[in-house]
Enzyme design. Structure first.
Site, PDB file in Angstrom:
ATOM      1  N   MET A 171      45.137  32.500  50.968  1.00 15.35           N
ATOM      2  CA  MET A 171      45.165  33.039  49.954  1.00 15.35           C
ATOM      3  C   MET A 171      46.472  32.899  49.158  1.00 15.35           C
ATOM      4  O   MET A 171      47.398  33.268  50.047  1.00 15.35           O
ATOM      5  CB  MET A 171      44.799  34.623  49.853  1.00 15.35           C
ATOM      6  CG  MET A 171      43.426  34.883  49.957  1.00 15.35           C
ATOM      7  SD  MET A 171      42.190  34.324  48.827  1.00 15.35           S
ATOM      8  CE  MET A 171      42.824  34.447  47.229  1.00 15.35           C
TER       9      MET A 171
ATOM     10  N   MET B 106      34.991  38.725  49.835  1.00 11.48           N
ATOM     11  CA  MET B 106      36.204  39.652  49.755  1.00 11.48           C
ATOM     12  C   MET B 106      35.618  40.968  49.741  1.00 11.48           C
ATOM     13  O   MET B 106      35.520  41.590  48.630  1.00 11.48           O
ATOM     14  CB  MET B 106      36.975  39.536  48.326  1.00 11.48           C
ATOM     15  CG  MET B 106      37.810  38.008  48.470  1.00 11.48           C
ATOM     16  SD  MET B 106      38.456  37.383  47.007  1.00 11.48           S
ATOM     17  CE  MET B 106      36.822  36.367  46.541  1.00 11.48           C
TER      18      MET B 106
ATOM     19  N   ASP C 212      43.600  28.972  47.763  1.00 13.80           N
ATOM     20  CA  ASP C 212      42.689  29.587  46.746  1.00 13.80           C
ATOM     21  C   ASP C 212      43.519  30.458  46.107  1.00 13.80           C
ATOM     22  O   ASP C 212      44.220  31.387  46.525  1.00 13.80           O
ATOM     23  CB  ASP C 212      41.842  30.220  47.505  1.00 13.80           C
ATOM     24  CG  ASP C 212      40.742  31.078  46.429  1.00 13.80           C
ATOM     25  OD1 ASP C 212      40.684  30.733  45.308  1.00 13.80           O
ATOM     26  OD2 ASP C 212      39.793  31.943  46.978  1.00 13.80           O
ATOM     27  N   GLY C 213      43.686  30.188  44.855  1.00 16.60           N
ATOM     28  CA  GLY C 213      44.504  30.932  43.760  1.00 16.60           C
ATOM     29  C   GLY C 213      45.763  30.313  43.129  1.00 16.60           C
ATOM     30  O   GLY C 213      46.736  29.707  43.839  1.00 16.60           O
ATOM     31  N   GLY C 214      45.516  30.163  41.876  1.00 15.11           N
ATOM     32  CA  GLY C 214      46.904  29.633  40.939  1.00 15.11           C
ATOM     33  C   GLY C 214      47.008  28.008  41.193  1.00 15.11           C
ATOM     34  O   GLY C 214      48.148  27.762  41.189  1.00 15.11           O
TER      35      GLY C 214
ATOM     36  N   HIS D   2      32.932  26.778  45.143  1.00 22.20           N
ATOM     37  CA  HIS D   2      33.380  28.117  45.504  1.00 22.20           C
ATOM     38  C   HIS D   2      32.913  29.428  44.966  1.00 22.20           C
ATOM     39  O   HIS D   2      33.099  29.417  43.703  1.00 22.20           O
ATOM     40  CB  HIS D   2      35.009  27.970  45.183  1.00 22.20           C
ATOM     41  CG  HIS D   2      35.753  29.012  46.099  1.00 22.20           C
ATOM     42  ND1 HIS D   2      35.937  28.927  47.422  1.00 22.20           N
ATOM     43  CD2 HIS D   2      36.269  30.069  45.635  1.00 22.20           C
ATOM     44  CE1 HIS D   2      36.629  30.069  47.566  1.00 22.20           C
ATOM     45  NE2 HIS D   2      36.899  30.809  46.631  1.00 22.20           N
TER      46      HIS D   2
ATOM     47  N   ASP E  56      32.907  33.492  44.783  1.00 26.47           N
ATOM     48  CA  ASP E  56      33.570  34.636  45.206  1.00 26.47           C
ATOM     49  C   ASP E  56      32.797  35.881  45.217  1.00 26.47           C
ATOM     50  O   ASP E  56      32.566  36.234  44.147  1.00 26.47           O
ATOM     51  CB  ASP E  56      34.733  34.783  44.464  1.00 26.47           C
ATOM     52  CG  ASP E  56      35.932  33.792  44.578  1.00 26.47           C
ATOM     53  OD1 ASP E  56      36.309  33.599  45.805  1.00 26.47           O
ATOM     54  OD2 ASP E  56      36.151  32.805  43.578  1.00 26.47           O
TER      55      ASP E  56
ATOM     56  N   HIS F 294      32.939  32.827  49.706  1.00 24.61           N
ATOM     57  CA  HIS F 294      34.404  33.500  50.069  1.00 24.61           C
ATOM     58  C   HIS F 294      34.085  35.041  49.813  1.00 24.61           C
ATOM     59  O   HIS F 294      34.104  35.453  48.760  1.00 24.61           O
ATOM     60  CB  HIS F 294      35.265  33.048  49.046  1.00 24.61           C
ATOM     61  CG  HIS F 294      36.797  33.838  49.249  1.00 24.61           C
ATOM     62  ND1 HIS F 294      37.950  33.669  48.281  1.00 24.61           N
ATOM     63  CD2 HIS F 294      37.205  34.687  50.261  1.00 24.61           C
ATOM     64  CE1 HIS F 294      38.765  34.396  48.945  1.00 24.61           C
ATOM     65  NE2 HIS F 294      38.520  34.758  50.031  1.00 24.61           N
TER      66      HIS F 294
ATOM     67  N   GLY G 221      39.810  27.787  39.590  1.00 25.83           N
ATOM     68  CA  GLY G 221      38.805  28.436  38.713  1.00 25.83           C
ATOM     69  C   GLY G 221      39.212  28.258  37.473  1.00 25.83           C
ATOM     70  O   GLY G 221      38.771  27.293  36.670  1.00 25.83           O
TER      71      GLY G 221
ATOM     72  N   SER H 140      35.884  27.197  41.276  1.00 26.22           N
ATOM     73  CA  SER H 140      35.336  28.556  41.668  1.00 26.22           C
ATOM     74  C   SER H 140      34.550  29.059  40.458  1.00 26.22           C
ATOM     75  O   SER H 140      35.164  29.204  39.302  1.00 26.22           O
ATOM     76  CB  SER H 140      36.767  29.494  41.607  1.00 26.22           C
ATOM     77  OG  SER H 140      36.308  30.658  41.598  1.00 26.22           O
TER      78      SER H 140
ATOM     79  N   GLY I 229      41.262  39.095  44.039  1.00 31.37           N
ATOM     80  CA  GLY I 229      40.650  39.933  43.130  1.00 31.37           C
ATOM     81  C   GLY I 229      40.486  39.365  41.721  1.00 31.37           C
ATOM     82  O   GLY I 229      39.395  39.617  41.247  1.00 31.37           O
ATOM     83  N   PHE I 230      41.208  38.517  41.346  1.00 32.72           N
ATOM     84  CA  PHE I 230      41.121  37.844  39.969  1.00 32.72           C
ATOM     85  C   PHE I 230      41.528  36.658  39.915  1.00 32.72           C
ATOM     86  O   PHE I 230      42.326  35.998  40.769  1.00 32.72           O
ATOM     87  CB  PHE I 230      42.062  38.812  39.012  1.00 32.72           C
ATOM     88  CG  PHE I 230      41.738  40.427  39.086  1.00 32.72           C
ATOM     89  CD1 PHE I 230      41.009  40.853  38.197  1.00 32.72           C
ATOM     90  CD2 PHE I 230      42.339  41.061  39.985  1.00 32.72           C
ATOM     91  CE1 PHE I 230      40.688  42.256  38.085  1.00 32.72           C
ATOM     92  CE2 PHE I 230      42.277  42.387  39.861  1.00 32.72           C
ATOM     93  CZ  PHE I 230      41.154  43.004  39.394  1.00 32.72           C
ATOM     94  N   GLY I 231      40.939  35.776  38.929  1.00 34.58           N
ATOM     95  CA  GLY I 231      41.423  34.427  38.725  1.00 34.58           C
ATOM     96  C   GLY I 231      42.526  34.661  37.825  1.00 34.58           C
ATOM     97  O   GLY I 231      43.089  35.410  37.236  1.00 34.58           O
ATOM     98  N   GLY I 232      43.048  33.152  37.459  1.00 30.74           N
ATOM     99  CA  GLY I 232      44.045  33.224  36.511  1.00 30.74           C
ATOM    100  C   GLY I 232      45.386  33.803  36.918  1.00 30.74           C
ATOM    101  O   GLY I 232      46.368  33.942  35.821  1.00 30.74           O
TER     102      GLY I 232
ATOM    103  N   MET J 176      33.038  39.853  45.499  1.00 23.57           N
ATOM    104  CA  MET J 176      34.120  41.044  45.532  1.00 23.57           C
ATOM    105  C   MET J 176      33.102  42.395  45.774  1.00 23.57           C
ATOM    106  O   MET J 176      32.055  42.525  44.709  1.00 23.57           O
ATOM    107  CB  MET J 176      34.935  40.830  44.288  1.00 23.57           C
ATOM    108  CG  MET J 176      35.529  39.610  44.119  1.00 23.57           C
ATOM    109  SD  MET J 176      36.350  39.563  42.756  1.00 23.57           S
ATOM    110  CE  MET J 176      37.419  37.987  42.943  1.00 23.57           C
TER     111      MET J 176
HETATM  112  C1  DX5 Z   1      40.485  35.434  43.725  1.00 22.03           C
HETATM  113  C2  DX5 Z   1      39.350  34.219  44.220  1.00 22.03           C
HETATM  114  C3  DX5 Z   1      39.600  32.955  43.481  1.00 22.03           C
HETATM  115  C4  DX5 Z   1      39.621  32.797  42.158  1.00 22.03           C
HETATM  116  C5  DX5 Z   1      40.702  31.541  41.918  1.00 22.03           C
HETATM  117  O1  DX5 Z   1      40.496  36.328  44.556  1.00 22.03           O
HETATM  118  O2  DX5 Z   1      39.407  34.320  45.479  1.00 22.03           O
HETATM  119  O3  DX5 Z   1      38.808  31.863  44.178  1.00 22.03           O
HETATM  120  O4  DX5 Z   1      38.678  32.434  41.575  1.00 22.03           O
HETATM  121  O5  DX5 Z   1      40.797  31.721  40.590  1.00 22.03           O
HETATM  122  P1  DX5 Z   1      42.088  30.653  40.005  1.00 22.03           P
HETATM  123  O6  DX5 Z   1      41.950  29.349  40.435  1.00 22.03           O
HETATM  124  O7  DX5 Z   1      42.130  30.912  38.433  1.00 22.03           O
HETATM  125  O8  DX5 Z   1      43.491  31.299  40.290  1.00 22.03           O
HETATM  126 ZN    ZN Z   2      38.107  32.467  46.357  1.00 22.87          ZN
END
Ligand code: DX5
Ligand code: ZN
Length: 217
Positions: free
Chosen positions: A136, A67, A174-176, A32, A34, A65, A196, A7, A141-144, A36
């Site tokens: 999801m 959002m 997607d996520g974590g 990937h 994102d 993706h 990501g 990502s 909304g956020f990475g990490g 937003m």
């Molecule tokens: C968050 C995004 C993800 C994000 C994942 O809403 O859709 O694609 O970048 O980030 P990580 O892999 O750090 O959870």
């Molecule tokens: Zn995503």
């Protein structure tokens, strides 16, 4: 074989060209991307001009993706920017069947994403319209953020739904996603892993991508 989709949200935007080149030369399968809008999710990222610019340097599939609210207004724009897969959120759509059909008619693969609160069975009537089901595993909304364990059951349910209906939909998570949970996620039935933070905050991102790829073997 599991596909890996780093990502770009977690990339260093000051060195975007180098980050893209690193992914080009890695074992990653997709980019990937994102998008937003600050309405569907409480964050704003990047849009068409940045994606179109990245496309000039990237040599792998673009997995976009969205959002954003009312994604149906921008399908053509994202096609022009270079999307190969275009994913919209279940929670944004009054007429998802039409939106997914339009994405395919524009020559892209159609993706549908469900938030953690949306049950998998909500999509059973449109499964044949979906090339990619993005589950999801965090609130978007956020990475990490931390992977939500409720996702494992959703992956298994989705796999069963896809197999029973004879569809060829890919399941993307997607996520974590981390090096610790990747193999469990794959074992539950995931086909594509987004990562990501795990990739871009590691000392050697290309090696981390390779390790994620190995988790599926
Ligand atoms: C968050 C995004 C993800 C994000 C994942 O809403 O859709 O694609 O970048 O980030 P990580 O892999 O750090 O959870
Ligand atoms: Zn995503």
């Amino acid at each position: 074989m599991t596909l890996i989709a780093p990502s770009m949200l977690s990339a260093n935007f000051l060195q975007l060209g180098q980050e893209i080149e690193m992914i080009n030369n890695s074992e990653a399968d997709w980019f990937h991307l994102d998008v937003m809008d600050g309405q569907f999710v409480p964050n704003i990222s990047y849009g068409m001009p940045i994606i179109a610019t990245m496309k000039k340097a990237a040599r792998k599939t673009f997995d976009v993706h969205l959002m954003i609210v009312e994604p149906e207004r921008y399908l053509q724009d994202f096609k022009k920017a270079g999307a190969d897969y275009l994913t919209v959120h279940y929670e944004t759509g009054f007429h998802l069947h039409r939106t997914l059909t339009s994405i395919r008619n524009l020559g892209m693969k159609a993706g549908l994403s469900i938030n953690p609160h949306t049950p998998v069975n909500m999509i059973q009537d449109i499964i044949h319209e979906i090339d990619l089901l993005l589950i999801m595993s965090i609130n978007p909304g956020f990475g990490g953020q931390q992977f939500l364990p409720l996702t494992y059951n959703k992956i298994r349910e989705a796999k069963q739904l896809i197999q029973e209906s004879g569809a060829s939909t890919l399941i993307e998570i997607d996520g974590g996603v981390t090096l610790d949970n990747a193999s469990d996620i794959i074992r539950a039935g995931a086909d594509v892993l987004v990562a990501g933070n795990t990739v871009f905050s590691s000392a050697n991102p290309a090696e981390t991508i390779s390790k994620l790829k190995q988790a599926g073997k």
